[in-house]
Design a protein around this motif. Structure first.
Motif, PDB file in Angstrom:
ATOM      1  N   MET A  19      10.667  11.184 -54.523  1.00  0.00           N
ATOM      2  CA  MET A  19      11.528  10.169 -55.121  1.00  0.00           C
ATOM      3  C   MET A  19      12.472  10.758 -56.170  1.00  0.00           C
ATOM      4  N   GLY A  20      12.088  11.851 -56.821  1.00  0.00           N
ATOM      5  CA  GLY A  20      12.918  12.432 -57.869  1.00  0.00           C
ATOM      6  C   GLY A  20      14.027  13.338 -57.366  1.00  0.00           C
ATOM      7  N   LEU A  21      14.094  13.547 -56.058  1.00  0.00           N
ATOM      8  CA  LEU A  21      15.094  14.453 -55.498  1.00  0.00           C
ATOM      9  C   LEU A  21      16.344  13.681 -55.058  1.00  0.00           C
ATOM     10  N   GLY A  22      17.486  14.355 -55.105  1.00  0.00           N
ATOM     11  CA  GLY A  22      18.701  13.768 -54.554  1.00  0.00           C
ATOM     12  C   GLY A  22      19.734  13.316 -55.566  1.00  0.00           C
ATOM     13  N   GLY A  23      19.446  13.486 -56.855  1.00  0.00           N
ATOM     14  CA  GLY A  23      20.441  13.113 -57.860  1.00  0.00           C
ATOM     15  C   GLY A  23      20.228  11.730 -58.423  1.00  0.00           C
ATOM     16  N   SER A  24      21.321  11.033 -58.709  1.00  0.00           N
ATOM     17  CA  SER A  24      21.267   9.759 -59.427  1.00  0.00           C
ATOM     18  C   SER A  24      20.842   8.607 -58.516  1.00  0.00           C
ATOM     19  N   ALA A  38      16.148  20.340 -55.000  1.00  0.00           N
ATOM     20  CA  ALA A  38      15.165  19.952 -53.988  1.00  0.00           C
ATOM     21  C   ALA A  38      14.472  21.173 -53.411  1.00  0.00           C
ATOM     22  N   GLU A  39      15.237  22.207 -53.160  1.00  0.00           N
ATOM     23  CA  GLU A  39      14.674  23.438 -52.600  1.00  0.00           C
ATOM     24  C   GLU A  39      13.643  24.037 -53.546  1.00  0.00           C
ATOM     25  N   ALA A  40      13.949  24.048 -54.851  1.00  0.00           N
ATOM     26  CA  ALA A  40      13.021  24.616 -55.832  1.00  0.00           C
ATOM     27  C   ALA A  40      11.744  23.784 -55.925  1.00  0.00           C
ATOM     28  N   ALA A  41      11.869  22.453 -55.875  1.00  0.00           N
ATOM     29  CA  ALA A  41      10.695  21.587 -55.948  1.00  0.00           C
ATOM     30  C   ALA A  41       9.829  21.739 -54.705  1.00  0.00           C
ATOM     31  N   ILE A  42      10.441  21.781 -53.546  1.00  0.00           N
ATOM     32  CA  ILE A  42       9.695  21.937 -52.295  1.00  0.00           C
ATOM     33  C   ILE A  42       8.977  23.281 -52.272  1.00  0.00           C
ATOM     34  N   GLU A  43       9.667  24.323 -52.718  1.00  0.00           N
ATOM     35  CA  GLU A  43       9.048  25.647 -52.754  1.00  0.00           C
ATOM     36  C   GLU A  43       7.851  25.671 -53.700  1.00  0.00           C
ATOM     37  N   ALA A  44       7.975  25.011 -54.855  1.00  0.00           N
ATOM     38  CA  ALA A  44       6.857  24.954 -55.798  1.00  0.00           C
ATOM     39  C   ALA A  44       5.677  24.213 -55.185  1.00  0.00           C
ATOM     40  N   ALA A  45       5.949  23.123 -54.476  1.00  0.00           N
ATOM     41  CA  ALA A  45       4.875  22.372 -53.823  1.00  0.00           C
ATOM     42  C   ALA A  45       4.183  23.225 -52.759  1.00  0.00           C
ATOM     43  N   LEU A  46       4.962  23.914 -51.960  1.00  0.00           N
ATOM     44  CA  LEU A  46       4.383  24.792 -50.940  1.00  0.00           C
ATOM     45  C   LEU A  46       3.558  25.911 -51.583  1.00  0.00           C
ATOM     46  N   ARG A 276     -12.117   9.562 -51.735  1.00  0.00           N
ATOM     47  CA  ARG A 276     -11.318  10.754 -51.399  1.00  0.00           C
ATOM     48  C   ARG A 276      -9.819  10.443 -51.475  1.00  0.00           C
ATOM     49  N   ILE A 277      -9.415   9.950 -52.623  1.00  0.00           N
ATOM     50  CA  ILE A 277      -8.026   9.559 -52.856  1.00  0.00           C
ATOM     51  C   ILE A 277      -7.118  10.784 -52.851  1.00  0.00           C
ATOM     52  N   ALA A 278      -5.946  10.647 -52.229  1.00  0.00           N
ATOM     53  CA  ALA A 278      -4.944  11.718 -52.207  1.00  0.00           C
ATOM     54  C   ALA A 278      -3.822  11.352 -53.183  1.00  0.00           C
ATOM     55  N   PRO A 279      -3.763  11.974 -54.362  1.00  0.00           N
ATOM     56  CA  PRO A 279      -2.691  11.665 -55.308  1.00  0.00           C
ATOM     57  C   PRO A 279      -1.332  12.159 -54.808  1.00  0.00           C
ATOM     58  N   VAL A 280      -0.307  11.408 -55.164  1.00  0.00           N
ATOM     59  CA  VAL A 280       1.076  11.802 -54.898  1.00  0.00           C
ATOM     60  C   VAL A 280       1.689  12.190 -56.232  1.00  0.00           C
ATOM     61  N   ILE A 281       2.167  13.423 -56.348  1.00  0.00           N
ATOM     62  CA  ILE A 281       2.826  13.854 -57.584  1.00  0.00           C
ATOM     63  C   ILE A 281       4.335  13.821 -57.364  1.00  0.00           C
ATOM     64  N   GLY A 282       5.074  13.338 -58.373  1.00  0.00           N
ATOM     65  CA  GLY A 282       6.486  13.089 -58.143  1.00  0.00           C
ATOM     66  C   GLY A 282       7.459  13.843 -59.020  1.00  0.00           C
ATOM     67  N   SER A 283       6.985  14.758 -59.837  1.00  0.00           N
ATOM     68  CA  SER A 283       7.900  15.491 -60.711  1.00  0.00           C
ATOM     69  C   SER A 283       8.812  16.401 -59.898  1.00  0.00           C
ATOM     70  N   ALA A 284      10.057  16.499 -60.322  1.00  0.00           N
ATOM     71  CA  ALA A 284      10.988  17.438 -59.685  1.00  0.00           C
ATOM     72  C   ALA A 284      10.982  18.791 -60.374  1.00  0.00           C
ATOM     73  N   ARG A 285      10.214  18.927 -61.467  1.00  0.00           N
ATOM     74  CA  ARG A 285      10.182  20.181 -62.224  1.00  0.00           C
ATOM     75  C   ARG A 285       9.162  21.140 -61.626  1.00  0.00           C
ATOM     76  N   PRO A 286       9.583  22.306 -61.171  1.00  0.00           N
ATOM     77  CA  PRO A 286       8.639  23.260 -60.563  1.00  0.00           C
ATOM     78  C   PRO A 286       7.466  23.609 -61.464  1.00  0.00           C
TER      79      PRO A 286
END
Length: 320
Positions: A19-24, A38-46, A276-286
């Motif tokens: 949700m935090g990706l894509g600008g305004s 977005a690329e940096a956030a995705i890479e951090a998640a991976l 066995r809840i799966a949390p969703v994290i939404g920060s865009a900061r790596p």
């Protein structure tokens, strides 16, 4: 961005919310900086083992899906290594029309087709119905889901922000199981856990969470996903109420004792629950994404007593 071995070979314990990706949050076009973010956030998640990415067609007016699609297109082999989940059913305000919900069959099909285009993929792994639509005919909704499944456009289905009876009502009209339910769940948003212990108490009457939903999902093998899982930073830097300050101190103390981060303690509190809840994290900061590494790669290291200490500290009052 390059594909490479991901730590832990991928984890379904934790999901990344886009949700935090894509600008305004308007229709201003995205550009190179938003794609790079977005690329940096995705890479951090991976990097920390996350391979499931959560979207919705409304996030940043579709730009969250679009920048993710840009990254997929630029990174050969990445699509085959990730699970792409998106949601539909909320319509944002436009012109004189207010924001509303829409789970009519043709609308669902149209929204899925638009998401597929933005995401630059030929199939959505998981589609969630974002919020209940009081005017929706479950037969019509079910027929749309069945058609999307038969056409190979969506592999699996679930819901978001729905209670047990709503899920059961919809399930009667689809032949395949609904497998996910995404709800707001955190150490701050505790209605999901408190509804089960406040039965027959005055406090229970004020709890708006639909009693029995967690149990229904467990019995029917519907995975629970937790949005807002980091409590908007309330226990890791944005404390306001006295109980939030006390809880933050406890979170920090447990993190130090266990050699991990405060973010991980908050996520472990959710993951420690037997559902066995799966949390969703939404920060865009790596840096904040990587702070959640242990929640993706390790079993929750909270004792029974520590779990209750966190809960009671966050409540600010004893259990009944």
């Amino acid at each position: 961005m390059t594909t490479r071995d991901v730590a832990g070979a991928g984890s379904d314990r934790l999901m990344y919310g886009c949700m935090g990706l894509g600008g305004s949050w308007d229709t201003t076009p995205y550009g190179a900086s938003e794609i790079s973010e977005a690329e940096a956030a995705i890479e951090a998640a991976l990097d920390i083992g996350i391979t499931t990415f959560d979207h919705a067609d409304i996030y940043r007016h579709g730009k969250s899906e679009a920048v993710f699609g840009e990254v997929l297109a630029r990174t050969p082999g990445l699509r085959e290594r990730v699970t792409v989940q998106t949601k539909c059913g909320i319509r944002l305000a436009d012109g004189d029309r207010p924001g509303r919900y829409d789970l009519r069959g043709p609308s669902i099909v149209q929204r899925v087709e638009e998401s597929l285009t933005r995401l630059r993929t030929d199939v959505i792994d998981v589609l969630l119905l974002h919020r209940p639509d009081p005017l929706a005919d479950p037969r019509d909704t079910g027929e749309a889901l069945t058609a999307l499944h038969q056409q190979g456009l969506v592999r699996r289905f679930g819901v978001s922000n729905m209670g047990a009876e709503q899920i059961a009502h919809l399930q009667r009209h689809v032949d395949f199981p609904l497998v996910e339910n995404q709800l707001e769940m955190s150490l701050r948003s505790r209605g999901w856990v408190e509804s089960g212990v406040l039965v027959n108490t005055p406090e229970g009457a004020a709890n708006g969470f639909p009693f029995g939903t967690i149990e229904y999902c467990r019995v029917n093998e519907i995975r629970l996903q937790a949005w807002g899982s980091l409590a908007q930073g309330r226990f890791t830097g944005r404390q306001e109420a006295p109980n939030e300050h006390a809880t933050a101190r406890l979170v920090a103390s447990l993190a130090e004792a266990k050699g991990t981060t405060p973010e991980t303690i908050l996520l472990w509190w959710l993951q420690r629950h037997p559902a066995r809840i799966a949390p969703v994290i939404g920060s865009a900061r790596p840096t904040r994404i990587r702070a959640c590494r242990d929640a993706a790669l390790r079993e929750p290291a909270l004792t029974h007593e520590e779990w209750y200490e966190l809960w009671i500290a966050a409540r600010g009052i004893p259990l009944p």
